[in-house]
Design an enzyme around this catalytic site. Structure first.
Site, PDB file in Angstrom:
ATOM      1  N   MET A   5      -7.100  33.982 -14.439  1.00 29.32           N
ATOM      2  CA  MET A   5      -5.800  34.659 -14.488  1.00 29.32           C
ATOM      3  C   MET A   5      -5.454  35.182 -13.104  1.00 29.32           C
ATOM      4  O   MET A   5      -6.195  35.997 -12.542  1.00 29.32           O
ATOM      5  CB  MET A   5      -5.831  35.794 -15.525  1.00 29.32           C
ATOM      6  CG  MET A   5      -5.947  35.304 -16.957  1.00 29.32           C
ATOM      7  SD  MET A   5      -6.104  36.631 -18.186  1.00 29.32           S
ATOM      8  CE  MET A   5      -7.858  37.038 -18.020  1.00 29.32           C
ATOM      9  N   MET A   6      -4.332  34.727 -12.565  1.00 30.73           N
ATOM     10  CA  MET A   6      -3.904  35.123 -11.231  1.00 30.73           C
ATOM     11  C   MET A   6      -3.730  36.632 -11.141  1.00 30.73           C
ATOM     12  O   MET A   6      -3.139  37.259 -12.036  1.00 30.73           O
ATOM     13  CB  MET A   6      -2.590  34.431 -10.878  1.00 30.73           C
ATOM     14  CG  MET A   6      -2.709  32.928 -10.701  1.00 30.73           C
ATOM     15  SD  MET A   6      -3.719  32.475  -9.275  1.00 30.73           S
ATOM     16  CE  MET A   6      -2.662  33.035  -7.932  1.00 30.73           C
ATOM     17  N   GLN A  30     -11.755  27.898  -9.966  1.00 32.59           N
ATOM     18  CA  GLN A  30     -10.579  27.090 -10.289  1.00 32.59           C
ATOM     19  C   GLN A  30      -9.792  26.780  -9.021  1.00 32.59           C
ATOM     20  O   GLN A  30      -9.445  27.682  -8.259  1.00 32.59           O
ATOM     21  CB  GLN A  30      -9.651  27.780 -11.290  1.00 32.59           C
ATOM     22  CG  GLN A  30      -8.538  26.830 -11.733  1.00 32.59           C
ATOM     23  CD  GLN A  30      -7.535  27.435 -12.692  1.00 32.59           C
ATOM     24  OE1 GLN A  30      -6.802  28.349 -12.334  1.00 32.59           O
ATOM     25  NE2 GLN A  30      -7.492  26.916 -13.908  1.00 32.59           N
ATOM     26  N   CYS A  33      -0.787  25.980 -14.621  1.00 35.49           N
ATOM     27  CA  CYS A  33      -0.037  27.135 -14.148  1.00 35.49           C
ATOM     28  C   CYS A  33       1.424  26.780 -13.916  1.00 35.49           C
ATOM     29  O   CYS A  33       1.720  25.796 -13.228  1.00 35.49           O
ATOM     30  CB  CYS A  33      -0.656  27.666 -12.864  1.00 35.49           C
ATOM     31  SG  CYS A  33       0.178  29.139 -12.217  1.00 35.49           S
ATOM     32  N   LYS A  87      -8.091  22.271 -16.678  1.00 34.60           N
ATOM     33  CA  LYS A  87      -7.368  23.151 -17.605  1.00 34.60           C
ATOM     34  C   LYS A  87      -5.900  22.767 -17.562  1.00 34.60           C
ATOM     35  O   LYS A  87      -5.295  22.719 -16.482  1.00 34.60           O
ATOM     36  CB  LYS A  87      -7.547  24.620 -17.239  1.00 34.60           C
ATOM     37  CG  LYS A  87      -6.974  25.580 -18.284  1.00 34.60           C
ATOM     38  CD  LYS A  87      -7.403  27.010 -17.996  1.00 34.60           C
ATOM     39  CE  LYS A  87      -6.946  27.945 -19.123  1.00 34.60           C
ATOM     40  NZ  LYS A  87      -5.487  28.170 -19.115  1.00 34.60           N
ATOM     41  N   ASN A 131      -7.263  27.415 -25.558  1.00 38.37           N
ATOM     42  CA  ASN A 131      -6.821  28.657 -24.926  1.00 38.37           C
ATOM     43  C   ASN A 131      -5.399  28.927 -25.386  1.00 38.37           C
ATOM     44  O   ASN A 131      -4.662  28.024 -25.761  1.00 38.37           O
ATOM     45  CB  ASN A 131      -6.891  28.474 -23.397  1.00 38.37           C
ATOM     46  CG  ASN A 131      -6.247  29.611 -22.615  1.00 38.37           C
ATOM     47  OD1 ASN A 131      -5.456  29.376 -21.715  1.00 38.37           O
ATOM     48  ND2 ASN A 131      -6.579  30.834 -22.942  1.00 38.37           N
ATOM     49  N   GLY A 135      -3.199  32.719 -26.718  1.00 34.53           N
ATOM     50  CA  GLY A 135      -2.880  33.599 -27.835  1.00 34.53           C
ATOM     51  C   GLY A 135      -4.048  34.043 -28.678  1.00 34.53           C
ATOM     52  O   GLY A 135      -3.842  34.626 -29.744  1.00 34.53           O
ATOM     53  N   GLY A 140      -7.930  35.161 -22.865  1.00 33.14           N
ATOM     54  CA  GLY A 140      -7.195  35.524 -21.669  1.00 33.14           C
ATOM     55  C   GLY A 140      -6.854  36.995 -21.664  1.00 33.14           C
ATOM     56  O   GLY A 140      -7.697  37.858 -21.414  1.00 33.14           O
ATOM     57  N   ARG A 141      -5.610  37.304 -21.983  1.00 31.84           N
ATOM     58  CA  ARG A 141      -5.157  38.697 -21.894  1.00 31.84           C
ATOM     59  C   ARG A 141      -5.917  39.637 -22.817  1.00 31.84           C
ATOM     60  O   ARG A 141      -6.100  40.816 -22.497  1.00 31.84           O
ATOM     61  CB  ARG A 141      -3.652  38.752 -22.172  1.00 31.84           C
ATOM     62  CG  ARG A 141      -2.813  38.284 -20.980  1.00 31.84           C
ATOM     63  CD  ARG A 141      -1.349  38.133 -21.347  1.00 31.84           C
ATOM     64  NE  ARG A 141      -1.145  36.986 -22.221  1.00 31.84           N
ATOM     65  CZ  ARG A 141      -0.036  36.748 -22.887  1.00 31.84           C
ATOM     66  NH1 ARG A 141       0.965  37.594 -22.817  1.00 31.84           N
ATOM     67  NH2 ARG A 141       0.081  35.671 -23.647  1.00 31.84           N
TER      68      ARG A 141
END
Length: 330
Positions: A11-12, A63, A93, A132, A204, A206, A226-227
């Site tokens: 994650m950036m 990555q 991305c 990815k 990946n 949600g 992720g989040r």
């Protein structure tokens, strides 16, 4: 191939080395990913700053972003020399910067080029090379688009394909909107796995809990948080027992805070700031009594110039574990 039943997504601006060190203290086995680093930056930039990481982070993947096979191969070699356990190519991305550089999600439109990039990277390194991607971009039909991408990268030797189960809309949606608005289509990823039973395919997008991640493993080989992992990192304390067969036991949060305070002290001695470390820890005690005060301290006191690791311990002292246990017993 790495045991990647559960991974933390790249994650950036989030999964930097401090974030990964913190996450590794919560789970010994989940596969961690760096932020995306552009191949040109790896080749020509400040490699120590861009690629350096703590040995405690293993297993950890780098990555890369790019679309030039030769540059990606060189960047992969450099990443391998730094000790990364895997090299991953970003084909998902949707940011404006990525589009202008002709890499990221826009590469879904040129699967043959992606395959050429993967083949060049595979030839350059001995560690696994993975990809990815999204299920498609813009007006693409996800059925042929994802198949074309997957077939190409697996034929080129890719060791795994992680699929964010949403389209990316490169025109009309911001990068932030691309994380939420395009509908999730987990079934499309399941169908891809059914058609490629001998290839590693992870999912990946949600996934909000470890329970959801476990359900996905009925259909695919790996699940990527992720989040949810970033905003509520406490859930990672259950990863090793849920996915890697480690005997469940009470997590020692006091030892975690001591370790993070020591790590922060080393970072400060090297010219860093406490907030570089603690910004990733704000959501750790989500839902516990005292968590609000903990967050306030890390969001204010820890960001001030000259802040030291004792502030992290002060924030931890605000969390009321005893009260939480009493509430559960009642």
């Amino acid at each position: 191939m790495l045991n990647a039943k559960l991974a933390i997504a790249p994650m950036m601006d989030w999964t930097d080395r401090h974030c990964r060190f913190f996450h590794r203290r919560l789970t010994s086995h989940a596969l961690l990913y760096s932020e995306m680093v552009v191949a040109d930056a790896v080749i020509h930039g400040a490699r120590g700053r861009l690629l350096g990481f703590d040995e405690a982070e293993h297993p950890v993947a780098l990555q890369l972003g790019g679309s030039d096979p030769a540059k990606l191969a060189e960047a992969a070699r450099i990443g391998e020399s730094f000790g990364y356990d895997e090299i991953n190519l970003n084909v998902g991305c949707p940011s404006d910067r990525v589009q202008s550089g002709t890499f990221g999600a826009c590469l879904m439109k040129v699967p043959d080029l992606v395959a050429t990039c993967v083949a060049a990277m595979k030839a350059a390194v001995a560690v696994p090379v993975t990809v990815k991607c999204r299920i498609g971009v813009d007006e693409q039909d996800p059925e042929p688009a994802l198949d074309a991408l997957a077939n190409g990268v697996f034929d080129a030797g890719a060791d795994a394909l992680w699929v964010h189960a949403r389209k990316a809309w490169l025109e009309g949606l911001s990068p932030k909107e691309n994380r939420d608005i395009p509908p999730l289509d987990y079934d499309r990823v399941y169908r891809l796995k059914a058609g490629n039973p001998n290839e590693f395919i992870g999912i990946n997008g949600g996934i909000q809990s470890l329970e959801e991640a476990r359900e996905h493993l009925d259909h695919v080989d790996g699940a990527m948080l992720g989040r949810a992992a970033y905003h509520t990192p406490g859930i990672l304390t259950g990863v090793d027992a849920a996915f890697y067969g480690v005997r469940p036991e009470a997590f020692d949060f006091a030892a975690l805070i001591d370790a993070m305070a020591d790590y922060a002290a080393r970072h400060i001695e090297q010219g860093g700031r406490l907030g570089h470390v603690t910004r990733h820890m704000v959501g750790l005690f989500h839902g516990l009594p005292g968590a609000r005060r903990y967050r306030q301290i890390l969001s204010t006191d820890a960001t001030r110039p000259g802040a030291g690791p004792e502030i992290l311990k002060s924030a931890f002292a605000a969390v009321e574990f005893g009260r939480a246990e009493a509430d559960e017993a009642a």
